[in-house]
Scaffold this active site. Sequence first.
Site, PDB file in Angstrom:
ATOM      1  N   SER A   1     -66.007 -94.584  26.958  1.00 10.82           N
ATOM      2  CA  SER A   1     -65.117 -94.842  25.849  1.00 10.82           C
ATOM      3  C   SER A   1     -65.401 -93.988  24.616  1.00 10.82           C
ATOM      4  O   SER A   1     -64.594 -93.958  23.689  1.00 10.82           O
ATOM      5  CB  SER A   1     -65.210 -96.321  25.446  1.00 10.82           C
ATOM      6  OG  SER A   1     -66.534 -96.644  25.060  1.00 10.82           O
TER       7      SER A   1
ATOM      8  N   LYS B   1     -68.809 -92.669  16.555  1.00 13.38           N
ATOM      9  CA  LYS B   1     -67.779 -93.431  17.273  1.00 13.38           C
ATOM     10  C   LYS B   1     -67.319 -94.568  16.361  1.00 13.38           C
ATOM     11  O   LYS B   1     -68.158 -95.180  15.663  1.00 13.38           O
ATOM     12  CB  LYS B   1     -68.397 -93.975  18.563  1.00 13.38           C
ATOM     13  CG  LYS B   1     -67.466 -94.754  19.463  1.00 13.38           C
ATOM     14  CD  LYS B   1     -68.225 -95.194  20.725  1.00 13.38           C
ATOM     15  CE  LYS B   1     -67.349 -95.906  21.721  1.00 13.38           C
ATOM     16  NZ  LYS B   1     -68.070 -96.255  22.969  1.00 13.38           N
TER      17      LYS B   1
ATOM     18  N   SER C   1     -70.351 -94.976  28.902  1.00 11.55           N
ATOM     19  CA  SER C   1     -69.458 -94.463  27.854  1.00 11.55           C
ATOM     20  C   SER C   1     -70.040 -93.356  26.997  1.00 11.55           C
ATOM     21  O   SER C   1     -69.312 -92.734  26.213  1.00 11.55           O
ATOM     22  CB  SER C   1     -69.010 -95.615  26.950  1.00 11.55           C
ATOM     23  OG  SER C   1     -68.118 -96.443  27.637  1.00 11.55           O
TER      24      SER C   1
END
Lengths: 468, 70
Positions: free
Chosen positions: A155, A80, A179
Site C-alpha cells: 500500500s 506515507k 506494503s
Amino acid sequence: MTELHYQSIAEIAPQIKSGKLSPVRLTELALERVARLDKSLNAVLTLLGDQALASAHRHAKEIQAGRYRGGLHGIPIGLKDLFDVEGVATTAGSTILRHNIASADAFVTRRLKDAGAIIIGKLNMVEFAMGATGLNPHYGPARNPWDTSRITCGSSGGSAAAVAAGLCFGALGSDTGGSIRMPAAVCGLAGFKPTYGVVSRTGVLDLSWTCDHVGPMARTTADCALMMNAIAGHDPADPGSATARPGAFDAQLDRGLRGVRVGVPAHYFFEGVDAEIEAAVRSSIETMRSAGALVREVAMPWAKLGRTINVGVLVPEAVAVHEQWLKASRTKYSAEVRARLEAAQTTSALDYIRALRARRWFNEQMEAALADVDVLVTPTVPVQTPTIEECTPPPGANEGKAGGTLGNFTGVFNTTGGPSLSVTCGYTRAGMPIGMMISGRAFEDATVLRVGDAYERAAKHNLRHPDM
Amino acid sequence: MATRARDFDELSRIALALGFRTSSEDYRMIENRLEALEAILAQLRAIDVSAFEPASTFSAQPGHARTHGR
C-alpha cells in the site's frame, strides 16, 4: 556521475556536511521535481513545500554554524500518509479522514525531524492500507516511474514512486503484508521491514496491530540502515514496542558476503513464479555464492501457510480497528474496502485465536529452518508488474484480473515478525525492476541489511534509474 | 450485514427499505470476499494448534498503537 536527484543519501550527506551542497538547494530541487513530474505519478497527496523550505533554511544555518547532526541532516524525506505530522491531515488515503489534522508528530516523524530530515510531503497510499496494488479510488492511483501505465504495488505506493522518481531521497512506509517490500521491488528500490517492535507505531494509523511494521524505503540498503538508525528505539507509548534494540543498523555494512549462510527455500517461494523473475533471483543467488556466501537449500513444506496465517490474523484486527467508522461513515469507504471489512465482520473469535495459535506454530517452524542459515533469499513479488488497467476492478467486482497474488511471499514475514528486505536484482525484458527478498531472524536486522548491501555492491542493479 | 443468500437484488431492496444503502453490487462483493475468507479459515482450521498459546514468540508484545488526531 549520478544526477543529484538520483544520488543516495550516503552520497549526498558528505556534500551537505562540507557545505558544498545546501539543504535549501536540495529541497528546491525536490520541490521542482514534484511540480514537474507528479502530475504523471500522483505520488504526493499533501505537499509541504513552504514548511520544507523554511526547515531547509533553518538547517542550512545550523550546518553553517558547525552543528551537523548526521547523515539525514538536510535530506528531503517523504512520509506515507498514515504517519502523523503535527498540524497536517493524516488521510490514510481515505475520505473518512480527509480532515483528520494531527495534533502531534508520530514518534518516527519526530525522530526524523530530530535527525535534521526535511519532511517534504505526505504520500499516496491504498485506502487505509488495505490492498496490494497501489490503486486508490478516492485520490487516483500512484503510477510507477518506470512505466506510468503500471502499478506501484501498495500500500506504500506513493512512497515508492516518489523515491524512485527522485522527488525525495527516502520515505517511510508501513508493512502489514508486504506494503513496503512490494512497492520497493517493482519501483527499483530497497525497502526494509524491520523486526516487529523495533520501530514505534505511535502516531501511525493501524491496519493490524500485531502485523504492522514501520520501515524505510530508499535507493540503497545502506540508506535504509541510515534511516533505521534514526527511527528505531523503544517507545513506552507503543505497547508493541520492543525494549531490546538490535544495535546500530549499519554496523555490518561493508563486511561483504564471505561466510554468510544463505538459505534458498525448496518449497513455496519459487512455485508459480514468473520465469524472468525466477531466473533473476537464482542468478543473484549465484552472484552471492561467487562473493563468498555459503548457499544451501532449506526444506519448508509448511511455508505456504505463512500468508494464510498473516491474512487470518490481519482481517479480524482490521475490522476491529474500523468498527466505529463502519458504523458512522460506512458509505465513505470505497465499495471494495467496505466489502472487505463487512465480510471480515463474520470472522469469529475462535477463528482469530486459531490464527494466533497457528502463528506460534508457524514461527517455531521458521525458527528451526533459520537455525542453520543466516538469511533466506526468495523473490519478493511472484509476478511481473501488472498495468493499472489490469488491476482495476470492473463494476461489482472485488479485484481486477491481476494483482491477487502480489503479497503471497512478503506476508510470510509479517507472520514471523522477523526482518525482511527487498532489493533490486535485475530487470524484466519490459524494463521493469525485479525484487529479491532477504529475510532473517528476529532482531538480527543488521545481518539482513549487511547481505542486502553486499549484494547491491556486487550486482549494482540499484544504480539504474527511471528516465525522468 | 454479510449474507450467504444469492438474491442480491432482493436483499438490496430489503436493505434500502430498512434504511441501509447497500446495493446488489455491495452484496456481490461481500459474497466474493466471504468465499475468499472462508477458504483461508478452512486452511487455518486444518492446522493442529492445540499445543500453542496465542502469544508472540519474541519480546515485543502486540498491542494497540496510539494515534494522534482521532
